[in-house]
Design an enzyme around this catalytic site. Structure first.
Site, PDB file in Angstrom:
ATOM      1  CE1 TYR A  23      -3.604   2.626   0.599  1.00  0.00           C
ATOM      2  CE2 TYR A  23      -2.246   3.345   2.438  1.00  0.00           C
ATOM      3  CZ  TYR A  23      -3.304   3.556   1.578  1.00  0.00           C
ATOM      4  OH  TYR A  23      -4.055   4.698   1.684  1.00  0.00           O
ATOM      5  CE  LYS A  33      -1.683   7.123   0.048  1.00  0.00           C
ATOM      6  NZ  LYS A  33      -2.993   7.776  -0.068  1.00  0.00           N
TER       7      LYS A  33
END
Length: 210
Positions: free
Chosen positions: A29, A33
């Site tokens: 994750y 990003k």
């Protein structure tokens, strides 16, 4: 926030957009990003199909909360299941900046406005979203929100027990594809200080709601 940190080494971050920090994401994750922020920044000043210029900037919310937050609802329901007691999983000195969802939305509106100005400083840059919310540990912040609802502070769960639970939950995710809020990644980042001191007040003329 996770485009920057906390990193996989658990190094604390206390600073602003130009503070030197070892950006080494340890979770898919956080890696995604970071990659998206790099792509958006790279796209700044590019020419689009009609010959016009595309200007971009990145906004980094640091722990969003507000109306409709499903995570806060889950935490509240867990507390009610334990007799309106919040058992703590985070060290008190693991300080995190939090931002109200309305401030994040307003920053996006202001970014669209100011990025169009000739000579705008925000083009191609990244900024943390901020407000007047207190910087404290995740547990203490959640307690501030839920204390008016009758939730009381409980004892701290020992770290060895938390590690045992996270290992079990990680195995369940791998074997049965059953994710859990408490895992090695969330335990590490929640117990790592990430306090952002922002510069966007002057660049965006931002006056936060909360």
């Amino acid at each position: 926030m996770e485009a920057i940190g906390p990193n996989k080494h658990g190094n604390p971050f206390i600073g602003h957009e130009h503070t030197l920090y070892d950006i080494s994401p340890g979770h898919v994750y956080a890696k995604s990003k970071r990659m998206v922020e790099q792509l958006v920044t790279k796209a700044n000043n590019s020419v689009i199909m009609n010959g016009a210029k595309l200007y971009t900037c990145c906004l980094r919310p640091t722990g969003i909360y507000g109306g409709g937050d499903k995570l806060t609802k889950v935490f509240y329901e867990q507390c009610t299941q334990h007799g309106n007691i919040m058992y703590r999983t985070v060290d008190d000195d693991a300080v995190h900046s939090r931002v109200y969802v309305g401030n994040v939305a307003w920053m996006h509106v202001l970014a669209v406005k100011y990025i169009q100005y000739p000579g705008s400083e925000i083009k191609g840059n990244a900024y943390f979203c901020y407000g007047y919310s207190p910087s404290c540990s995740y547990d203490m912040f959640n307690l501030l929100l839920m204390k008016p609802l009758g939730i009381e502070q409980g004892s701290r769960i020992p770290r060895w027990m938390l590690k045992m639970y996270t290992c079990k939950n990680d195995m369940k995710r791998i074997l049965f594809r059953k994710p859990s809020l408490l895992n090695n990644y969330t335990l590490k980042i929640s117990n790592t200080t990430f306090e952002a001191r922002q510069q966007c007040r002057t660049r965006f003329q931002l006056l936060p709601y909360l």
